[in-house]
Write a protein that holds these residues in place. Structure first.
Motif, PDB file in Angstrom:
ATOM      1  N   ARG A  77       3.549 -17.767 -16.226  1.00 11.09           N
ATOM      2  CA  ARG A  77       4.201 -17.562 -17.528  1.00 11.09           C
ATOM      3  C   ARG A  77       5.392 -16.615 -17.379  1.00 11.09           C
ATOM      4  O   ARG A  77       6.485 -16.894 -17.851  1.00 11.09           O
ATOM      5  CB  ARG A  77       3.194 -16.980 -18.522  1.00 11.09           C
ATOM      6  CG  ARG A  77       3.821 -16.580 -19.846  1.00 11.09           C
ATOM      7  CD  ARG A  77       2.762 -16.061 -20.806  1.00 11.09           C
ATOM      8  NE  ARG A  77       3.363 -15.632 -22.060  1.00 11.09           N
ATOM      9  CZ  ARG A  77       2.671 -15.360 -23.167  1.00 11.09           C
ATOM     10  NH1 ARG A  77       1.359 -15.464 -23.150  1.00 11.09           N
ATOM     11  NH2 ARG A  77       3.279 -14.978 -24.271  1.00 11.09           N
ATOM     12  N   LYS A 127       8.355 -18.108 -15.226  1.00  8.53           N
ATOM     13  CA  LYS A 127       9.111 -19.137 -15.946  1.00  8.53           C
ATOM     14  C   LYS A 127       9.936 -18.531 -17.073  1.00  8.53           C
ATOM     15  O   LYS A 127      11.071 -18.932 -17.309  1.00  8.53           O
ATOM     16  CB  LYS A 127       8.157 -20.190 -16.518  1.00  8.53           C
ATOM     17  CG  LYS A 127       7.641 -21.149 -15.465  1.00  8.53           C
ATOM     18  CD  LYS A 127       6.642 -22.109 -16.082  1.00  8.53           C
ATOM     19  CE  LYS A 127       6.322 -23.257 -15.148  1.00  8.53           C
ATOM     20  NZ  LYS A 127       5.151 -24.000 -15.612  1.00  8.53           N
ATOM     21  N   LEU A 128       9.326 -17.574 -17.754  1.00  7.74           N
ATOM     22  CA  LEU A 128      10.016 -16.908 -18.859  1.00  7.74           C
ATOM     23  C   LEU A 128      11.262 -16.196 -18.346  1.00  7.74           C
ATOM     24  O   LEU A 128      12.354 -16.327 -18.899  1.00  7.74           O
ATOM     25  CB  LEU A 128       9.050 -15.891 -19.478  1.00  7.74           C
ATOM     26  CG  LEU A 128       9.407 -15.355 -20.837  1.00  7.74           C
ATOM     27  CD1 LEU A 128       9.119 -16.429 -21.884  1.00  7.74           C
ATOM     28  CD2 LEU A 128       8.562 -14.139 -21.143  1.00  7.74           C
ATOM     29  N   ARG A 151      14.033 -18.478 -17.406  1.00 13.60           N
ATOM     30  CA  ARG A 151      14.787 -18.955 -18.570  1.00 13.60           C
ATOM     31  C   ARG A 151      15.725 -17.875 -19.121  1.00 13.60           C
ATOM     32  O   ARG A 151      16.879 -18.154 -19.445  1.00 13.60           O
ATOM     33  CB  ARG A 151      13.786 -19.393 -19.642  1.00 13.60           C
ATOM     34  CG  ARG A 151      14.430 -19.901 -20.902  1.00 13.60           C
ATOM     35  CD  ARG A 151      13.412 -20.713 -21.682  1.00 13.60           C
ATOM     36  NE  ARG A 151      13.874 -21.006 -23.021  1.00 13.60           N
ATOM     37  CZ  ARG A 151      13.133 -21.610 -23.953  1.00 13.60           C
ATOM     38  NH1 ARG A 151      11.892 -21.974 -23.663  1.00 13.60           N
ATOM     39  NH2 ARG A 151      13.608 -21.856 -25.143  1.00 13.60           N
ATOM     40  N   VAL A 152      15.213 -16.640 -19.179  1.00 15.61           N
ATOM     41  CA  VAL A 152      16.039 -15.542 -19.695  1.00 15.61           C
ATOM     42  C   VAL A 152      17.261 -15.324 -18.792  1.00 15.61           C
ATOM     43  O   VAL A 152      18.381 -15.163 -19.278  1.00 15.61           O
ATOM     44  CB  VAL A 152      15.197 -14.253 -19.815  1.00 15.61           C
ATOM     45  CG1 VAL A 152      16.080 -13.045 -20.077  1.00 15.61           C
ATOM     46  CG2 VAL A 152      14.158 -14.395 -20.921  1.00 15.61           C
ATOM     47  N   GLU A 200      19.749 -18.033 -19.303  1.00 12.52           N
ATOM     48  CA  GLU A 200      20.493 -17.842 -20.554  1.00 12.52           C
ATOM     49  C   GLU A 200      21.474 -16.678 -20.458  1.00 12.52           C
ATOM     50  O   GLU A 200      22.457 -16.630 -21.196  1.00 12.52           O
ATOM     51  CB  GLU A 200      19.520 -17.641 -21.721  1.00 12.52           C
ATOM     52  CG  GLU A 200      18.929 -18.970 -22.136  1.00 12.52           C
ATOM     53  CD  GLU A 200      17.906 -18.874 -23.242  1.00 12.52           C
ATOM     54  OE1 GLU A 200      17.660 -17.760 -23.732  1.00 12.52           O
ATOM     55  OE2 GLU A 200      17.349 -19.928 -23.601  1.00 12.52           O
ATOM     56  N   TYR A 233      13.616 -22.217  -9.842  1.00 17.01           N
ATOM     57  CA  TYR A 233      12.213 -21.803  -9.784  1.00 17.01           C
ATOM     58  C   TYR A 233      11.512 -22.641  -8.723  1.00 17.01           C
ATOM     59  O   TYR A 233      11.561 -23.869  -8.762  1.00 17.01           O
ATOM     60  CB  TYR A 233      11.556 -21.976 -11.157  1.00 17.01           C
ATOM     61  CG  TYR A 233      10.056 -21.738 -11.140  1.00 17.01           C
ATOM     62  CD1 TYR A 233       9.544 -20.574 -10.577  1.00 17.01           C
ATOM     63  CD2 TYR A 233       9.168 -22.674 -11.656  1.00 17.01           C
ATOM     64  CE1 TYR A 233       8.180 -20.357 -10.536  1.00 17.01           C
ATOM     65  CE2 TYR A 233       7.794 -22.456 -11.615  1.00 17.01           C
ATOM     66  CZ  TYR A 233       7.306 -21.297 -11.046  1.00 17.01           C
ATOM     67  OH  TYR A 233       5.951 -21.084 -10.994  1.00 17.01           O
ATOM     68  N   ILE A 284       1.247  -8.041 -11.994  1.00 15.04           N
ATOM     69  CA  ILE A 284       0.186  -7.030 -12.089  1.00 15.04           C
ATOM     70  C   ILE A 284       0.221  -6.226 -10.790  1.00 15.04           C
ATOM     71  O   ILE A 284      -0.434  -6.577  -9.803  1.00 15.04           O
ATOM     72  CB  ILE A 284      -1.201  -7.669 -12.292  1.00 15.04           C
ATOM     73  CG1 ILE A 284      -1.217  -8.592 -13.513  1.00 15.04           C
ATOM     74  CG2 ILE A 284      -2.282  -6.596 -12.403  1.00 15.04           C
ATOM     75  CD1 ILE A 284      -1.283  -7.909 -14.842  1.00 15.04           C
ATOM     76  N   GLU A 317       1.290   0.985 -10.316  1.00 16.17           N
ATOM     77  CA  GLU A 317       2.428   1.866 -10.055  1.00 16.17           C
ATOM     78  C   GLU A 317       2.308   2.581  -8.720  1.00 16.17           C
ATOM     79  O   GLU A 317       3.307   2.869  -8.073  1.00 16.17           O
ATOM     80  CB  GLU A 317       2.511   2.906 -11.172  1.00 16.17           C
ATOM     81  CG  GLU A 317       3.645   2.640 -12.153  1.00 16.17           C
ATOM     82  CD  GLU A 317       3.619   3.647 -13.283  1.00 16.17           C
ATOM     83  OE1 GLU A 317       2.948   3.332 -14.290  1.00 16.17           O
ATOM     84  OE2 GLU A 317       4.233   4.729 -13.157  1.00 16.17           O
ATOM     85  N   PRO A 336       4.078  -4.902 -16.018  1.00 17.16           N
ATOM     86  CA  PRO A 336       3.839  -5.566 -17.301  1.00 17.16           C
ATOM     87  C   PRO A 336       4.462  -4.765 -18.447  1.00 17.16           C
ATOM     88  O   PRO A 336       4.421  -3.539 -18.441  1.00 17.16           O
ATOM     89  CB  PRO A 336       2.315  -5.557 -17.445  1.00 17.16           C
ATOM     90  CG  PRO A 336       1.765  -5.198 -16.110  1.00 17.16           C
ATOM     91  CD  PRO A 336       2.837  -4.523 -15.342  1.00 17.16           C
ATOM     92  N   GLY A 337       5.048  -5.478 -19.407  1.00 14.07           N
ATOM     93  CA  GLY A 337       5.620  -4.804 -20.565  1.00 14.07           C
ATOM     94  C   GLY A 337       7.097  -4.462 -20.404  1.00 14.07           C
ATOM     95  O   GLY A 337       7.714  -3.967 -21.338  1.00 14.07           O
ATOM     96  N   THR A 338       7.658  -4.711 -19.222  1.00 14.03           N
ATOM     97  CA  THR A 338       9.088  -4.431 -19.029  1.00 14.03           C
ATOM     98  C   THR A 338       9.917  -5.395 -19.873  1.00 14.03           C
ATOM     99  O   THR A 338       9.706  -6.606 -19.801  1.00 14.03           O
ATOM    100  CB  THR A 338       9.482  -4.639 -17.546  1.00 14.03           C
ATOM    101  OG1 THR A 338       8.566  -3.933 -16.722  1.00 14.03           O
ATOM    102  CG2 THR A 338      10.907  -4.155 -17.285  1.00 14.03           C
ATOM    103  N   PRO A 339      10.885  -4.888 -20.655  1.00  9.47           N
ATOM    104  CA  PRO A 339      11.756  -5.815 -21.391  1.00  9.47           C
ATOM    105  C   PRO A 339      12.602  -6.636 -20.404  1.00  9.47           C
ATOM    106  O   PRO A 339      13.079  -6.093 -19.402  1.00  9.47           O
ATOM    107  CB  PRO A 339      12.653  -4.887 -22.215  1.00  9.47           C
ATOM    108  CG  PRO A 339      12.022  -3.536 -22.151  1.00  9.47           C
ATOM    109  CD  PRO A 339      11.201  -3.487 -20.912  1.00  9.47           C
ATOM    110  N   THR A 340      12.768  -7.905 -20.710  1.00  5.26           N
ATOM    111  CA  THR A 340      13.534  -8.756 -19.782  1.00  5.26           C
ATOM    112  C   THR A 340      14.986  -8.277 -19.683  1.00  5.26           C
ATOM    113  O   THR A 340      15.618  -8.451 -18.640  1.00  5.26           O
ATOM    114  CB  THR A 340      13.503 -10.223 -20.245  1.00  5.26           C
ATOM    115  OG1 THR A 340      13.951 -10.291 -21.599  1.00  5.26           O
ATOM    116  CG2 THR A 340      12.104 -10.810 -20.145  1.00  5.26           C
ATOM    117  N   THR A 341      15.481  -7.672 -20.766  1.00  2.47           N
ATOM    118  CA  THR A 341      16.868  -7.181 -20.729  1.00  2.47           C
ATOM    119  C   THR A 341      17.046  -6.128 -19.638  1.00  2.47           C
ATOM    120  O   THR A 341      18.095  -6.053 -19.001  1.00  2.47           O
ATOM    121  CB  THR A 341      17.234  -6.550 -22.086  1.00  2.47           C
ATOM    122  OG1 THR A 341      16.148  -5.717 -22.505  1.00  2.47           O
ATOM    123  CG2 THR A 341      17.476  -7.614 -23.149  1.00  2.47           C
TER     124      THR A 341
END
Lengths: 559, 132
Positions: free
Chosen positions: B19, B22-23, B26-27, B30, B37, B94, B97, B114-119
């Motif tokens: 997930r 692939k996400l 795509r980001v 864009e 991939y 996963i 740290e 996990p939780g890192t903004p894609t930006t």
């Protein structure tokens, strides 16, 4: 549910309230946002009233627990008779360490086992295969052959526990080992209970542990269903899974729709094999996710039960009520956990457990709070199990059956999700069925689009996620995480060499030759798989037999 | 900077959780990058061959099955052997740290949990990628 006259009055009074008190209140202080939505993106109204359940016919649409359409539950007494089975998915390292964890969990009051296999076993490779390097014992237990399996269930009587095995393309191989061990323990197969996941379609859709091309792998799935129907009558022959579809990003309604679409495909395949629907459908089981929005999850479960009952009765002409029951396992949502402020996950899991209880699930795995970081530690596993026990025995959620029925909100959401499921099923039918929809990437793309939408909502802070985009804080890195020793791989490889050297070569070869011969025909392969594992063939060797005949699946990537 | 940033997004090992991969693919697409991939079940050799063939500026490695300490350094090593020294190597999934230091010392340029903004990931790539 209400008389026309009553509805007319409610309609008039509601309008009065909207134009009067509500309008005044809104003009003074507007609501926090223009539209409220569930985590699936479904709009939620300010207030639900009898007007929103207009058309619900109690006897037809809700009925009574244990009777068609099973909206209120599949058993007549539900948790007043017995709680759901508390079944924690566990496995790591070698068979010996996992066996110790199982006996610990059983001592703590867990009521069923659930085997997590490491990825090489799931992908049909032995621990010493080049593709297994680095993976041995990592996310599950390393099982290569029957001796490992015997050790895994050491001092666990297979007539006293039921075991669920997350095993798909090679499901028959692991079931064969389990049945052989049961026989060694003197337990007749009629008394053996449990589940194999055996759901190869969702592996292709989203979970990735596929081996063979869709239509060949379906044949092995149906072989297992057919074999158990004859010889292992208490076994759940498949666990048709929406869990991973949701994890991959789907909405609640998509999770239910695509899972039931897979269920339709398996049912069709079994009937094409010549089986009578009522001979196998009672042993089909399902597996769903539970997210934190309790009300949406409860509606999803209720909608799924009602829709599946109708599919089985109307589409497949089932007569036996048991064929129409959507019986399912639940796992709390892995993707809902955060690595940030991990103790918050205990609260998420508690709500998800509550949703499962109010939704009427048959068994449950609760995730541990540290699973966004690593495999769960013993402390985290214990809290997860206690969460189930608290919800079951303290919260009161189990005292009355389907307690949210009649809530205008929940009934409306139930109808809404059912309608969305129906729309998807019709669309998939029009495309030529589930396999075609998967082959064309339609289902995969729908899921990915939902995942993308959700990510955008989080990053734009349209949707709050505590610890991720709101209420964040600096934390020291977590310590004391569970690690699997890399030496497990080397130890397993050495042990395999010895295992192969010591076995009766002639017997082993004859069993594999016979399996190869039968696999090319339409005869059921399961009896020959049992002979092969008993003759000490390994998981990888058996899966290779099929790789050579059926080929390997290589997906087109739909990004 | 002239030309599009070329990126290989790869899943080493037998892990099927893609997930995130692939996400992010795509980001990044864009955001104007050219992204390939690889799909699942990639060996380090396959990943490095793809990077070489595509003349990639960035290789993204995703792992959720606890195999990062094994696979990521292997990819780094093979990249070096092929002389692909200025390719940006980023990893995610996963990954505890406490492993970040080890992975960075082995030659990974960044690890995103996990939780890192894609930006944040897109910005990191744009800032640190080689100039064409």
């Amino acid at each position: 549910m209400f008389e026309e006259k009553v509805l007319q009055k409610i309609k008039a009074d509601k309008e009065k309230w909207e134009q009067g008190l509500l309008a005044k209140s809104l003009s003074r202080s507007p609501e926090a946002k223009p539209v409220f939505t569930t985590i699936s993106g479904t709009p939620v109204e300010r207030l639900y009233t009898p007007l929103d359940v207009d058309g619900v016919d109690y006897e037809r649409d809700l009925g009574y627990p244990g009777t068609f359409p099973f909206t209120r539950g599949v058993q007549p007494t539900m948790y007043r008779g017995r709680y759901w089975t508390m079944r924690q998915y566990a496995g790591f390292g070698d068979a010996k360490s996992t066996n110790e964890r199982y006996r610990y969990l059983l001592d703590q009051g867990q009521t069923g086992l659930s085997v997590a296999f490491h990825l090489p076993t799931q992908a049909g490779y032995d621990s010493d295969h080049p593709l297994s390097m680095g993976e041995v014992g990592k996310v599950g237990v390393a099982i290569d052959h029957i001796d490992d399996m015997r050790l895994l269930f050491d001092r666990i009587p297979l007539d006293k526990v039921t075991t669920s095995m997350t095993m798909n393309a090679p499901a028959g191989v692991l079931l064969a080992m389990y049945l052989a061990i049961a026989k060694e323990q003197g337990v007749p197969w009629e008394k053996v209970g449990g589940t194999v996941q055996n759901d190869v379609l969702k592996e292709i859709i989203c979970r990735g542990q596929y081996i063979y091309p869709p239509r060949h792998t379906m044949r092995l799935t149906v072989d297992l269903i057919e074999f158990c129907q004859k010889f292992v009558p208490k076994w759940n022959t498949i666990s048709i899974s929406g869990y991973h579809i949701r994890e991959a990003g789907s909405t609640a309604a998509q999770e239910m729709a695509f899972t039931l679409a897979d269920g339709i495909a398996y049912t069709q395949a079994c009937m094409e094999r010549g089986m009578d629907v009522d001979s196998f459908a009672p042993r089909l089981s399902f597996f769903f996710n539970a997210f934190t929005n309790v009300l949406e999850e409860v509606a999803k479960f209720r909608a799924g039960r009602r829709y599946w009952a109708k599919v089985m009765r109307d589409r497949f002409k089932a007569k036996d009520p048991r064929s129409m029951m959507l019986r399912y396992h639940v796992q709390t949502g892995g993707v809902t956990l955060t690595a940030q402020q991990p103790l918050n996950n205990i609260v998420r899991v508690a709500l998800q457990t509550y949703a499962t209880a109010l939704g009427g699930g048959q068994s449950l795995h609760t995730n541990s709070y540290d699973e966004a970081l690593c495999l769960p530690t013993q402390q985290a596993v214990t809290v997860a199990l206690r969460t189930q026990q608290i919800v079951a025995e303290e919260s009161g959620a189990t005292d009355s059956i389907d307690p949210l029925a009649g809530s205008y909100y929940v009934e409306n959401m139930t109808n809404r999700i059912e309608a969305e499921v129906d729309e998807y099923i019709k669309k998939i039918d029009a495309m030529g069925g589930t396999l075609t929809a998967i082959e064309q990437g339609y289902i995969q793309k729908e899921i990915q689009n939902s995942a993308y939408r959700f990510q955008k909502e989080i990053e734009s802070r349209e949707r709050v996620y505590v610890g991720i985009n709101k209420y964040t804080m600096e934390e020291p890195p977590p310590t004391g995480l569970l690690r699997v020793d890399m030496a497990v791989g080397e130890k397993k490889a050495a042990a395999l060499k010895e295992y192969r050297a010591k076995r009766d070569n002639a017997k082993w070869k004859a069993a594999l030759d016979k399996l190869r011969e039968v696999s090319a025909t339409s005869e059921n392969v399961l009896p020959y798989v049992i002979e092969a594992v008993t003759a000490k063939a390994t998981v990888g060797e058996i899966c290779d037999v099929w790789r050579n005949i059926y080929g390997e699946y290589r997906p087109k990537e739909f990004v | 900077m002239a030309g599009k940033i070329k990126m290989i997004m790869a899943k080493p090992g037998l892990d099927g959780h893609d997930r995130g991969a692939k996400l992010l693919a795509r980001v990044c697409a864009e955001a104007g990058m050219e992204v390939v991939y690889t799909g699942l079940r990639q060996t380090p050799e396959m990943i490095v061959a793809a990077a070489e063939q595509e003349d990639a500026d960035v290789v993204g490695l995703s792992s959720l099955s606890g195999v990062h300490n094994y696979f990521f350094p292997k990819v780094v090593e093979l990249m070096k052997q092929k002389g692909l020294n200025d390719v940006l190597l980023v990893g995610g999934g996963i990954i505890p740290e406490e492993d970040y230091d080890f992975l960075k010392k082995s030659g990974m340029n960044a690890i995103f949990g996990p939780g890192t903004p894609t930006t944040e990931i897109v910005d990191f790539i744009r800032t640190n990628v080689r100039k064409r």
